[in-house]
Scaffold this motif. Structure first.
Motif, PDB file in Angstrom:
ATOM      1  N   SER A  35       0.822  -1.213   0.000  1.00 10.42           N
ATOM      2  CA  SER A  35       0.000   0.000   0.000  1.00 10.42           C
ATOM      3  C   SER A  35       0.855   1.261   0.000  1.00 10.42           C
ATOM      4  O   SER A  35       0.456   2.284  -0.566  1.00 10.42           O
ATOM      5  CB  SER A  35      -0.939   0.001   1.203  1.00 10.42           C
ATOM      6  OG  SER A  35      -0.192  -0.040   2.407  1.00 10.42           O
ATOM      7  N   VAL A  36       2.035   1.212   0.612  1.00  4.96           N
ATOM      8  CA  VAL A  36       2.902   2.385   0.620  1.00  4.96           C
ATOM      9  C   VAL A  36       3.358   2.704  -0.807  1.00  4.96           C
ATOM     10  O   VAL A  36       3.377   3.862  -1.223  1.00  4.96           O
ATOM     11  CB  VAL A  36       4.123   2.164   1.545  1.00  4.96           C
ATOM     12  CG1 VAL A  36       5.104   3.314   1.439  1.00  4.96           C
ATOM     13  CG2 VAL A  36       3.658   1.987   2.979  1.00  4.96           C
ATOM     14  N   LYS A  39       0.568   4.403  -2.615  1.00  4.61           N
ATOM     15  CA  LYS A  39       0.458   5.801  -2.197  1.00  4.61           C
ATOM     16  C   LYS A  39       1.550   6.641  -2.854  1.00  4.61           C
ATOM     17  O   LYS A  39       1.288   7.744  -3.349  1.00  4.61           O
ATOM     18  CB  LYS A  39       0.564   5.900  -0.671  1.00  4.61           C
ATOM     19  CG  LYS A  39       0.408   7.291  -0.135  1.00  4.61           C
ATOM     20  CD  LYS A  39      -0.976   7.816  -0.362  1.00  4.61           C
ATOM     21  CE  LYS A  39      -1.139   9.168   0.301  1.00  4.61           C
ATOM     22  NZ  LYS A  39      -2.401   9.778  -0.021  1.00  4.61           N
TER      23      LYS A  39
END
Length: 100
Positions: A35-36, A39
């Motif tokens: 998920s990082v 982002k």
């Protein structure tokens, strides 16, 4: 609104198909890269869009904004390089057949 949909179904069908494809690709990126990373890809995309608009669209931008987008883009590149060196890639695990 419904009459427009009935009169011109193809643009709506194409838009909904592209939206579904975007959602599935986002899910796969999050699953395999994290998920990082997702982002950071969003941050990178926004920075590139702003820089592109400044160069092509002749938008006015302050020095502070330009430095901020430059830092954002550089940080994404550094993060990507470090992640590629430090995180070993492993093949996806095969699922065992429950019937066996």
């Amino acid at each position: 609104a419904v009459s427009t949909l009935i009169a011109h179904p193809w643009p709506f069908l194409v838009a909904s198909t592209l939206g579904l494809g975007l959602q599935v690709s986002t899910l796969l990126v999050i699953k395999f890269a994290g998920s990082v990373t997702m982002k950071l890809l969003g941050i990178f995309r926004n920075a590139v869009l702003v820089l592109f608009q400044v160069l092509v669209g002749a938008e006015d931008v302050s020095t502070m904004q330009l430095v901020g987008h430059g830092i954002s883009t550089a940080a994404f590149i550094v993060y990507t390089a470090v992640r590629m060196r430090l995180v070993p890639t492993k093949p996806p695990e095969k699922q065992k057949d429950k019937l066996s």
